[in-house]
Design a protein around this motif. Structure first.
Motif, PDB file in Angstrom:
ATOM      1  N   UNK A  96       0.951  -1.079  -0.025  1.00 29.44           N
ATOM      2  CA  UNK A  96       0.076   0.182   0.005  1.00 29.44           C
ATOM      3  C   UNK A  96       0.825   1.158   0.287  1.00 29.44           C
ATOM      4  N   UNK A  97       2.084   1.099  -0.835  1.00 35.25           N
ATOM      5  CA  UNK A  97       2.774   2.474  -0.944  1.00 35.25           C
ATOM      6  C   UNK A  97       3.723   2.827   0.509  1.00 35.25           C
ATOM      7  N   UNK A  98       3.680   1.831   1.369  1.00 40.00           N
ATOM      8  CA  UNK A  98       4.433   1.947   2.546  1.00 40.00           C
ATOM      9  C   UNK A  98       6.155   1.580   2.090  1.00 40.00           C
ATOM     10  N   UNK A  99       7.172   2.381   2.436  1.00 43.76           N
ATOM     11  CA  UNK A  99       8.400   1.953   1.943  1.00 43.76           C
ATOM     12  C   UNK A  99       8.871   0.722   2.481  1.00 43.76           C
ATOM     13  N   UNK A 100       9.734  -0.212   2.028  1.00 45.84           N
ATOM     14  CA  UNK A 100      10.236  -1.417   2.639  1.00 45.84           C
ATOM     15  C   UNK A 100      11.382  -1.047   3.118  1.00 45.84           C
ATOM     16  N   UNK A 101      12.030  -1.829   4.016  1.00 45.65           N
ATOM     17  CA  UNK A 101      13.616  -1.763   4.621  1.00 45.65           C
ATOM     18  C   UNK A 101      13.458  -2.127   5.943  1.00 45.65           C
ATOM     19  N   UNK A 102      14.347  -1.572   6.932  1.00 46.06           N
ATOM     20  CA  UNK A 102      14.666  -1.682   8.248  1.00 46.06           C
ATOM     21  C   UNK A 102      14.587  -0.234   8.928  1.00 46.06           C
ATOM     22  N   UNK A 103      14.097  -0.419  10.015  1.00 49.86           N
ATOM     23  CA  UNK A 103      14.008   1.056  10.646  1.00 49.86           C
ATOM     24  C   UNK A 103      14.398   0.486  12.314  1.00 49.86           C
ATOM     25  N   UNK A 104      15.070   1.542  12.851  1.00 50.41           N
ATOM     26  CA  UNK A 104      15.687   1.199  14.165  1.00 50.41           C
ATOM     27  C   UNK A 104      15.504   2.321  15.144  1.00 50.41           C
ATOM     28  N   UNK A 105      15.082   2.003  16.509  1.00 48.71           N
ATOM     29  CA  UNK A 105      15.062   2.809  17.477  1.00 48.71           C
ATOM     30  C   UNK A 105      16.006   2.494  18.411  1.00 48.71           C
ATOM     31  N   UNK A 106      16.628   3.572  19.284  1.00 48.95           N
ATOM     32  CA  UNK A 106      17.497   3.718  20.120  1.00 48.95           C
ATOM     33  C   UNK A 106      17.091   4.104  21.616  1.00 48.95           C
ATOM     34  N   UNK A 107      15.949   4.458  21.566  1.00 44.89           N
ATOM     35  CA  UNK A 107      15.156   4.692  22.820  1.00 44.89           C
ATOM     36  C   UNK A 107      13.938   4.158  23.135  1.00 44.89           C
ATOM     37  N   UNK A 108      13.991   2.609  22.976  1.00 37.81           N
ATOM     38  CA  UNK A 108      12.945   1.847  23.536  1.00 37.81           C
ATOM     39  C   UNK A 108      11.691   2.081  22.339  1.00 37.81           C
ATOM     40  N   UNK A 109      11.801   2.502  21.479  1.00 40.16           N
ATOM     41  CA  UNK A 109      10.644   2.450  20.486  1.00 40.16           C
ATOM     42  C   UNK A 109       9.751   3.815  20.308  1.00 40.16           C
ATOM     43  N   UNK A 110      10.417   4.755  20.812  1.00 39.62           N
ATOM     44  CA  UNK A 110       9.597   6.156  20.682  1.00 39.62           C
ATOM     45  C   UNK A 110      10.070   6.872  19.656  1.00 39.62           C
ATOM     46  N   UNK A 111      11.279   6.832  19.135  1.00 36.72           N
ATOM     47  CA  UNK A 111      11.731   7.328  17.945  1.00 36.72           C
ATOM     48  C   UNK A 111      12.232   6.374  16.978  1.00 36.72           C
ATOM     49  N   UNK A 112      12.189   6.513  15.942  1.00 32.21           N
ATOM     50  CA  UNK A 112      12.506   5.610  14.836  1.00 32.21           C
ATOM     51  C   UNK A 112      13.309   6.263  13.634  1.00 32.21           C
ATOM     52  N   UNK A 113      14.263   5.620  12.972  1.00 38.24           N
ATOM     53  CA  UNK A 113      15.018   6.357  11.734  1.00 38.24           C
ATOM     54  C   UNK A 113      15.336   4.952  10.768  1.00 38.24           C
TER      55      UNK A 113
END
Length: 348
Positions: free
Chosen positions: A110-127
């Motif tokens: 549904x046009x969401x991008x594939x890949x891997x995202x990561x959080x280093x603060x317990x899941x509150x912010x992702x990059x």
């Protein structure tokens, strides 16, 4: 193949709370609805050292016009907080040595991008943490973290025209395809990965199309076929942490196969329907295992108490089960089916 950039909406930024809010909940019924009712949950992760912290991911739905999300609960699933949106989540893995580090594998739906995202603060912010990946049609379908060196992860991607296995050795800052020799043995698309916890140079991979199972003993540099063909997709792989020669493979329409000698020989269990798609497989211990068995829109959860030799249906009902996860400390099994349900594991 397309190279896509991923951007994630950051919401719910706040302090990490890893203090236990209360004792574990008591089981009220055979399967208790924990939360996220109505959400089509596709991934569940329980923080092993802090099991009151649970992550859940959902997929986007093209026909419904909905976008997937990532949720976090700090209180055993009683309440949930949305921490990311506009994603299609296939896997969530928590660093076993640092619960503040969380990864999510994303599909292209549904046009969401594939890949891997990561959080280093317990899941509150992702990059974005998928630099160097090239995607076929489906995006990331599998994500596995090395339990000893947690900067090492493997990501499997696939599509109608093939796929690949990617590896990072720096916590997702960059990825490279493995192996690099031709012809590429994993080019059919990697749909399942399992890492031997007693020797993390030993890695198993399952592929789409032919449904072969591969094994590497040099951290992915070279591979050999240990199961020639299932006639379909290898959807899941699991290794017994205590008896690492015990390996389990969940197959598309062919149920389950298991090996007790590291993949030299394979057997079929009893108690499972013949035309069953198995994904995922979760081990509570060497004797007690669980799997999700699905056929189109029908499915359920099965349990083995003899190391995978025989299986019994335990619920929830005949609807499709999208994810399973085990909380070994509190003897809980979590299952996703229009929400998240919890089952109390009998430990006799």
């Amino acid at each position: 193949m397309l190279v896509l950039q991923f951007s994630c909406t950051e919401i719910g930024v706040g302090p990490i709370d890893f203090d236990p809010p209360s004792p574990p909940p008591e089981q009220v019924s055979e399967w208790d609805l924990v939360g996220l009712e109505g959400e089509e949950v596709s991934a569940i992760a329980v923080v092993a050292s802090k099991p009151w912290v649970i992550f859940a991911g959902t997929m986007s739905d093209f026909s419904a016009g909905t976008r997937g999300k990532i949720f976090r609960s700090n209180d055993w699933g009683r309440t949930w907080r949305e921490v990311a949106r506009d994603v299609s989540v296939t896997r969530i893995v928590v660093d076993p040595q640092n619960p503040s580090i969380v990864y999510a594998g994303l599909a292209w739906v549904n046009f969401t991008a594939p890949g891997v995202i990561k959080s280093t603060d317990g899941g509150y912010k992702w990059f974005e943490a998928g630099s160097g990946m090239y995607f076929h049609e489906s995006g990331i379908g599998e994500l596995a973290i090395d339990p000893v060196n947690t900067n090492v992860l493997y990501a499997g991607e696939s599509g109608f025209f093939g796929g690949a296995l990617y590896k990072t050795t720096n916590g997702g800052r960059s990825w490279f395809g493995i192996p690099d020799e031709q012809p590429y043995p994993l080019g059919e698309g990697v749909t399942a990965v399992a890492i031997d916890p007693s020797n993390t140079n030993t890695v198993y991979a399952g592929v789409a199309l032919s449904g072969r199972v591969f094994k590497s003993t040099d951290a992915g540099l070279t591979w050999r076929v240990i199961f020639p063909s299932t006639g379909g997709i290898v959807y899941s792989l699991a290794i017994d942490k205590a008896k690492t020669q015990s390996v389990y493979a969940g197959l598309w329409l062919n149920g389950l196969i298991y090996s007790k000698d590291g993949g030299k020989t394979w057997m079929k269990p009893s108690g499972l329907p013949d035309s069953l798609t198995v994904s995922p497989i979760k081990l509570y211990n060497s004797h007690t295992l669980f799997l999700s068995g699905n056929w189109h829109d029908n499915g359920g959860v099965y349990q083995s108490t003899d190391g995978g030799v025989s299986w019994t249906y335990i619920g929830i009902d005949s609807r499709r089960v999208g994810a399973l996860q085990v909380d070994r400390k509190n003897h809980f099994l979590y299952a996703a089916k229009g929400g998240i349900y919890r089952w109390s594991i009998k430990t006799n």
